[in-house]
Each structure stands twice: as structure tokens, then as C-alpha cells.
Design an enzyme around this catalytic site. Sequence first.
Site, PDB file in Angstrom:
ATOM      1  N   SER A   1      -7.620  -9.023  13.088  1.00 27.87           N
ATOM      2  CA  SER A   1      -7.428  -7.736  12.432  1.00 27.87           C
ATOM      3  C   SER A   1      -7.758  -6.589  13.380  1.00 27.87           C
ATOM      4  O   SER A   1      -8.783  -6.598  14.071  1.00 27.87           O
ATOM      5  CB  SER A   1      -8.335  -7.656  11.202  1.00 27.87           C
ATOM      6  OG  SER A   1      -8.511  -6.323  10.792  1.00 27.87           O
TER       7      SER A   1
ATOM      8  N   THR B   1      -0.512   2.618  10.022  1.00 30.25           N
ATOM      9  CA  THR B   1      -1.452   3.334   9.165  1.00 30.25           C
ATOM     10  C   THR B   1      -2.910   3.196   9.582  1.00 30.25           C
ATOM     11  O   THR B   1      -3.731   4.039   9.244  1.00 30.25           O
ATOM     12  CB  THR B   1      -1.308   2.885   7.694  1.00 30.25           C
ATOM     13  OG1 THR B   1      -1.550   1.479   7.610  1.00 30.25           O
ATOM     14  CG2 THR B   1       0.066   3.228   7.164  1.00 30.25           C
TER      15      THR B   1
ATOM     16  N   CYS C   1       0.849  -1.189   0.000  1.00 30.47           N
ATOM     17  CA  CYS C   1       0.000   0.000   0.000  1.00 30.47           C
ATOM     18  C   CYS C   1       0.888   1.243   0.000  1.00 30.47           C
ATOM     19  O   CYS C   1       1.857   1.325   0.756  1.00 30.47           O
ATOM     20  CB  CYS C   1      -0.877  -0.026   1.249  1.00 30.47           C
ATOM     21  SG  CYS C   1      -1.703   1.535   1.607  1.00 30.47           S
TER      22      CYS C   1
ATOM     23  N   HIS D   1       1.648  -6.368  14.779  1.00 32.64           N
ATOM     24  CA  HIS D   1       1.033  -6.161  13.473  1.00 32.64           C
ATOM     25  C   HIS D   1       2.116  -6.288  12.396  1.00 32.64           C
ATOM     26  O   HIS D   1       3.215  -5.766  12.551  1.00 32.64           O
ATOM     27  CB  HIS D   1       0.386  -4.772  13.421  1.00 32.64           C
ATOM     28  CG  HIS D   1      -0.497  -4.571  12.244  1.00 32.64           C
ATOM     29  ND1 HIS D   1       0.000  -4.259  10.990  1.00 32.64           N
ATOM     30  CD2 HIS D   1      -1.846  -4.643  12.120  1.00 32.64           C
ATOM     31  CE1 HIS D   1      -1.003  -4.145  10.147  1.00 32.64           C
ATOM     32  NE2 HIS D   1      -2.135  -4.375  10.801  1.00 32.64           N
TER      33      HIS D   1
ATOM     34  N   ASN E   1      -8.708  -3.702  12.462  1.00 34.26           N
ATOM     35  CA  ASN E   1      -9.943  -3.100  11.974  1.00 34.26           C
ATOM     36  C   ASN E   1     -11.159  -3.841  12.506  1.00 34.26           C
ATOM     37  O   ASN E   1     -12.140  -3.234  12.932  1.00 34.26           O
ATOM     38  CB  ASN E   1      -9.966  -3.101  10.438  1.00 34.26           C
ATOM     39  CG  ASN E   1      -8.945  -2.157   9.853  1.00 34.26           C
ATOM     40  OD1 ASN E   1      -8.703  -1.088  10.389  1.00 34.26           O
ATOM     41  ND2 ASN E   1      -8.339  -2.561   8.755  1.00 34.26           N
TER      42      ASN E   1
ATOM     43  N   GLU F   1       2.660  -4.848   9.599  1.00 32.64           N
ATOM     44  CA  GLU F   1       3.189  -3.559   9.131  1.00 32.64           C
ATOM     45  C   GLU F   1       4.256  -3.023  10.090  1.00 32.64           C
ATOM     46  O   GLU F   1       5.326  -2.579   9.671  1.00 32.64           O
ATOM     47  CB  GLU F   1       2.040  -2.556   9.006  1.00 32.64           C
ATOM     48  CG  GLU F   1       2.470  -1.149   8.668  1.00 32.64           C
ATOM     49  CD  GLU F   1       1.321  -0.159   8.746  1.00 32.64           C
ATOM     50  OE1 GLU F   1       1.616   1.027   8.941  1.00 32.64           O
ATOM     51  OE2 GLU F   1       0.136  -0.550   8.612  1.00 32.64           O
TER      52      GLU F   1
ATOM     53  N   CYS G   1      -3.746   6.310   7.685  1.00 33.47           N
ATOM     54  CA  CYS G   1      -4.507   6.260   6.436  1.00 33.47           C
ATOM     55  C   CYS G   1      -5.879   6.889   6.665  1.00 33.47           C
ATOM     56  O   CYS G   1      -6.704   6.353   7.411  1.00 33.47           O
ATOM     57  CB  CYS G   1      -4.655   4.814   5.964  1.00 33.47           C
ATOM     58  SG  CYS G   1      -5.705   4.655   4.507  1.00 33.47           S
TER      59      CYS G   1
END
Length: 157
Positions: free
Chosen positions: A137, A81, A15, A43, A139, A45, A109
Amino acid sequence: MKAKEKKLHIIDATCPIVKKAQFYAKFLYRQGHTVIIVGDPHHPEVEAIQSDLKDGVEVVENVEWVQRLGPWEKLGIIAQTTQSFDLFREVVAASLEKAKELRVFNTICHATAIRQKEAVEIAKKVDCMIVIGGYNSGNTQKVECHLSRNTTLYISY
């Protein structure tokens, strides 16, 4: 590395916003800053950014971590992000008195933040919600923590 050695064609589908976070972390590190990543240390990332920097990096999940760390001559802060902007702001504020020099790059983000906020609002209004994503996740967890007691969450991936 092995793929490059074999001269395989590599397509980097990272991304662009994650790439920006990686860029700023490396930039700060090369400038001699201790790098703080506001995010989840487990995580992928965050793990990738850490692996590029080796040492001189701290991952903080909450403002209390910052209060236990420091002081620093040069400190740079970025965010995972998908991190909450409110937490990012709190960490930056707490770091102001801990560093002689502070550089901050907002790597959150915006599109993800909007989607998370919308999902949370929907979750408050419905009896059932289906989330397509990973069980672990961030999210998914952010939506799950805002569900009413009468709402069922189904997670699929």
C-alpha cells in the site's frame, strides 16, 4: 459487463473521490487533452483510469518524467487520490512550460492526506507502530519511510 448481461444487481462502492478523478480524466480526454496522472502506474486506481482511456494518457511518478515528456497542445493533469500534494504541485509547475493549454484538477483526497500526515508524525515519536493495511500500500509505504531507525513497523491485513 458479464454481470450486467446476467442482469445482476450491481452496487458501485467506488470511493466518491476516486470517481471524481475518473470523471475528470474522461472529461479531459474527451476534450482532446493528453491526460497526465500523477501517481503510481501499478496502483489499481491508476490502472483503472488508464484502462478507460486506452491511449492519450501518461502516468508520472516524479517531476523528472514530465521533463522528459511533451510538448503538448492540450494537457490535463489529475492525481491519484492518495498522492502527495507537493509532488502534484511540482508536476503542474513543470508542465506549465510544456503545454499550450493546461487544465488541472486537484483530485487528491484531503482526508487521506491528513491521515497520512498524522501517521507520519506518530511514527516519528513511537518505538513500535502497527499499520493495518496492505504490504504494498502506498499509504503504508509513506509511513514506513518516515520511521526512525529504532522504530519497528508491523504491517497486518
